[in-house]
Structure formats: C-alpha cells, structure tokens
Design an enzyme around this catalytic site. Structure first.
Site, PDB file in Angstrom:
ATOM      1  N   GLN A  33       5.048   2.993  -2.576  1.00 38.06           N
ATOM      2  CA  GLN A  33       5.005   3.453  -1.191  1.00 38.06           C
ATOM      3  C   GLN A  33       6.353   3.214  -0.504  1.00 38.06           C
ATOM      4  O   GLN A  33       7.219   2.513  -1.031  1.00 38.06           O
ATOM      5  CB  GLN A  33       3.892   2.723  -0.435  1.00 38.06           C
ATOM      6  CG  GLN A  33       3.956   1.216  -0.570  1.00 38.06           C
ATOM      7  CD  GLN A  33       2.609   0.543  -0.415  1.00 38.06           C
ATOM      8  OE1 GLN A  33       1.590   1.168  -0.140  1.00 38.06           O
ATOM      9  NE2 GLN A  33       2.591  -0.771  -0.573  1.00 38.06           N
ATOM     10  N   GLU A  89       0.661  -8.400   4.675  1.00 39.31           N
ATOM     11  CA  GLU A  89       1.351  -9.190   5.703  1.00 39.31           C
ATOM     12  C   GLU A  89       0.968 -10.664   5.645  1.00 39.31           C
ATOM     13  O   GLU A  89       1.685 -11.519   6.151  1.00 39.31           O
ATOM     14  CB  GLU A  89       1.026  -8.673   7.111  1.00 39.31           C
ATOM     15  CG  GLU A  89       1.241  -7.199   7.322  1.00 39.31           C
ATOM     16  CD  GLU A  89      -0.067  -6.437   7.292  1.00 39.31           C
ATOM     17  OE1 GLU A  89      -0.280  -5.590   8.158  1.00 39.31           O
ATOM     18  OE2 GLU A  89      -0.882  -6.706   6.379  1.00 39.31           O
ATOM     19  N   ASP A 141      -2.876  -3.915  -9.382  1.00 38.98           N
ATOM     20  CA  ASP A 141      -3.719  -2.878  -8.802  1.00 38.98           C
ATOM     21  C   ASP A 141      -5.114  -3.442  -8.518  1.00 38.98           C
ATOM     22  O   ASP A 141      -5.706  -4.127  -9.362  1.00 38.98           O
ATOM     23  CB  ASP A 141      -3.807  -1.703  -9.773  1.00 38.98           C
ATOM     24  CG  ASP A 141      -4.766  -0.642  -9.305  1.00 38.98           C
ATOM     25  OD1 ASP A 141      -4.438   0.063  -8.340  1.00 38.98           O
ATOM     26  OD2 ASP A 141      -5.863  -0.536  -9.883  1.00 38.98           O
ATOM     27  N   GLY A 142      -5.649  -3.157  -7.337  1.00 38.38           N
ATOM     28  CA  GLY A 142      -6.944  -3.701  -6.947  1.00 38.38           C
ATOM     29  C   GLY A 142      -8.068  -3.297  -7.875  1.00 38.38           C
ATOM     30  O   GLY A 142      -8.923  -4.119  -8.232  1.00 38.38           O
ATOM     31  N   ASP A 159      -8.519  -4.982   3.077  1.00 35.00           N
ATOM     32  CA  ASP A 159      -7.505  -4.693   4.097  1.00 35.00           C
ATOM     33  C   ASP A 159      -6.521  -3.706   3.493  1.00 35.00           C
ATOM     34  O   ASP A 159      -5.366  -4.026   3.211  1.00 35.00           O
ATOM     35  CB  ASP A 159      -6.820  -5.993   4.526  1.00 35.00           C
ATOM     36  CG  ASP A 159      -5.886  -5.803   5.706  1.00 35.00           C
ATOM     37  OD1 ASP A 159      -5.872  -4.688   6.269  1.00 35.00           O
ATOM     38  OD2 ASP A 159      -5.165  -6.751   6.052  1.00 35.00           O
TER      39      ASP A 159
END
Length: 301
Positions: A33, A89, A141-142, A159
């Site tokens: 990204q 974050e 990777d989730g 999230d």
C-alpha cells in the site's frame, strides 16, 4: 494526493473531503500500500493509506475506544488473550492493554513499514504499547495467520482498512473469513470490526452487520461521528451484545476491568453510540445482502 499541500480524499465516486497538509513526515509505496505520515492543518498528525485517512491526532481516541471497549466489556469474563488484526498505529493495542486481565495481546499486521512509521512518528497513538511485555507483534497476512494459528482467543478485533476492491483487506469482510474467526474463539468470546461509514457506504455497513449475524447469530452495530472522516463511522460486534449492557453495567465494568483513563467512552457515549437513528435502522430491514467470497461487498470509492 494533489501536490504536497492538499489531500483530496474520495468518499464516494462523486464527492471528496479536502484536507490541507502542513507537513509530510514520511511517505513510501510499500509492497502492499501507499503509506503517508502528515501534519494536517486542522486535525494535527495523521496516517494516510492509499489516499484514505486512517486516523488523526484530533479524534483517533474516539474511533479506537469505541472499537475496543464495547466488545471487551460485554464479554462474560474479563479477557485474557486478545487478537488484533491490523491497527498498525498501535492505538487499538493501547486500548486493549488497559485491561487488567489481559495476559497476551497478539497484533498481526501485513505491513512492517506501517509499524516502523508508527514507532517513529505516532507515539501519541501507541504510547509505548509495542514494548509492553504482554504484546506479541506478528508481521504477516491476516488470513495466513488465521489459517495457521493453533491458539484460541477471548476476543478478536479487526482494525482493518476499508474493503476497497483489490486492497489488502478486501476479502476480510466475508462470511467465510468470519467463520474462520469463529473457529479460533474461546467459548463466550466475540469479535468486532470497523464497518465503514453509514454516511457514505450505508449498504456496506449493513451488509457487514448481516454477514456477522449470519455467522455469530448474536450481533450489534454502533456508530459515532468522526470529524476527520467527514461523517459517521460504524462498528459491528459479533458473538456478544454490547447494545444490551445497561449504563450501570458499563460503569461498573469500566471500574472493574480497566486501568487507565478513557477520553471518549463512558456509559452515556455507549448508550448514544448504540442508539441508531430511525433512518439507519430502517435500512437494516431493507438490505439483506451477506458478503461472501464469491460476491464480496466493497466500498465503491
């Protein structure tokens, strides 16, 4: 991005929100990204991913507190093991670690560069949470993590970035994915996901609710106003019913379970957040779509 001075963030194919940028701290096109750290004139420091504002110093606490606390307070027992997917974050992690009962918080993010930027520029978000001894940070990777993990969790917090077509999170809002999550939850456990904007993508918000309800049977939806997102923002919870918590229960569980201060979430904001207005509630009766791998829902912007 329009030059270095304005971010034109498209909310729908025919409208955008313009943010004046004072300073760019860092910018990089990662393998996954486009990540930018900036100082907005109005909202202060902020994280942008693929042209979409993820959070700002002005109101990140509202988003992260409403994402985390209704779920963890509605669990029948105080959580010990919590899984976070996304949340680069570190602010979601920060809120989870306020729970006195938490023994392990596993945070999974696909993009190491976001974590690196957060550690360097976003201390106000994570407040040292990455260094907490209860934190386990996994860069992968989730979906791969979910498929391979042997552990079970009391709560799973999603999230994630919005389900924009062909994005890294595109398929993590489907019935099949939620079924995988159900398989790694402890008895009495629950999940929550950010669910995009009732203002700009109401069909997506309701479809995420329908999909979670299809899998978990118990589901509820909340919303709040986010100035930096220029509209309402939604959250959907599965396996538990935070909307059924009374104001007294919210207050008592905050006292019993949480160590540290909350800036937004309390009994009153809980009640308001789960009190969906009539025009939004009516859409839950009209929209019946469930998101699947063959027919996933996505934000059109």
């Amino acid at each position: 991005m329009f030059g270095w001075h304005w971010l034109l963030e498209w909310q729908t194919p025919y409208e955008f929100h313009g943010h004046l940028i004072e300073k760019v701290f860092a910018e990089e096109k990662t393998p996954y990204q486009h990540v930018t750290l900036v100082e907005f004139t109005r909202f202060g420091k902020g994280l942008i991913i693929d042209g979409k504002v993820q959070s700002t110093l002005y109101d990140e606490h509202i988003y992260h507190e409403l994402l985390v606390h209704p779920l963890l307070l509605s669990l029948p027992k105080p959580p010990k093991n919590v899984l976070i997917l996304g949340g680069g974050e570190g602010a979601t992690l920060r809120e989870v670690l306020k729970y006195k009962s938490v023994e392990k918080a596993v945070m999974v993010d696909i993009d190491e560069k976001v974590i690196e930027f957060a550690k360097k520029y976003l201390y106000e978000w994570h407040q040292g949470a990455f260094e907490d001894k209860r934190t386990s940070l996994v860069i992968t990777d989730g979906l791969k993590f979910i498929n391979e993990t042997k552990d079970k969790y009391d709560a799973i917090i999603l999230d994630l970035t919005d389900p924009i077509k062909d994005s890294t999170s595109y398929m993590l809002y489907t019935k099949e994915f939620y079924e995988k999550l159900r398989g790694i939850l402890n008895q009495g456990g629950g999940i929550v996901t950010q669910a995009t904007s009732p203002s700009f993508s109401l069909e997506v918000y309701v479809t995420i609710y329908n999909t979670i309800k299809e899998v978990f049977k118990e589901a509820s939806a909340s919303y709040t106003y986010m100035a930096s997102f220029d509209g309402l923002w939604g959250f959907v919870y599965g396996g538990v019913r935070p909307d059924l918590l009374s104001e007294d229960e919210v207050n008592s569980r905050i006292r019993e379970r949480i160590s540290g201060q909350l800036r937004f979430y309390d009994d009153y904001s809980h009640k308001i957040s789960f009190s969906l207005p009539k025009n939004i509630k009516s859409e839950f009766k009209k929209i019946t779509k469930v998101s699947t791998e063959k027919d996933p829902i996505y934000v059109p912007a």
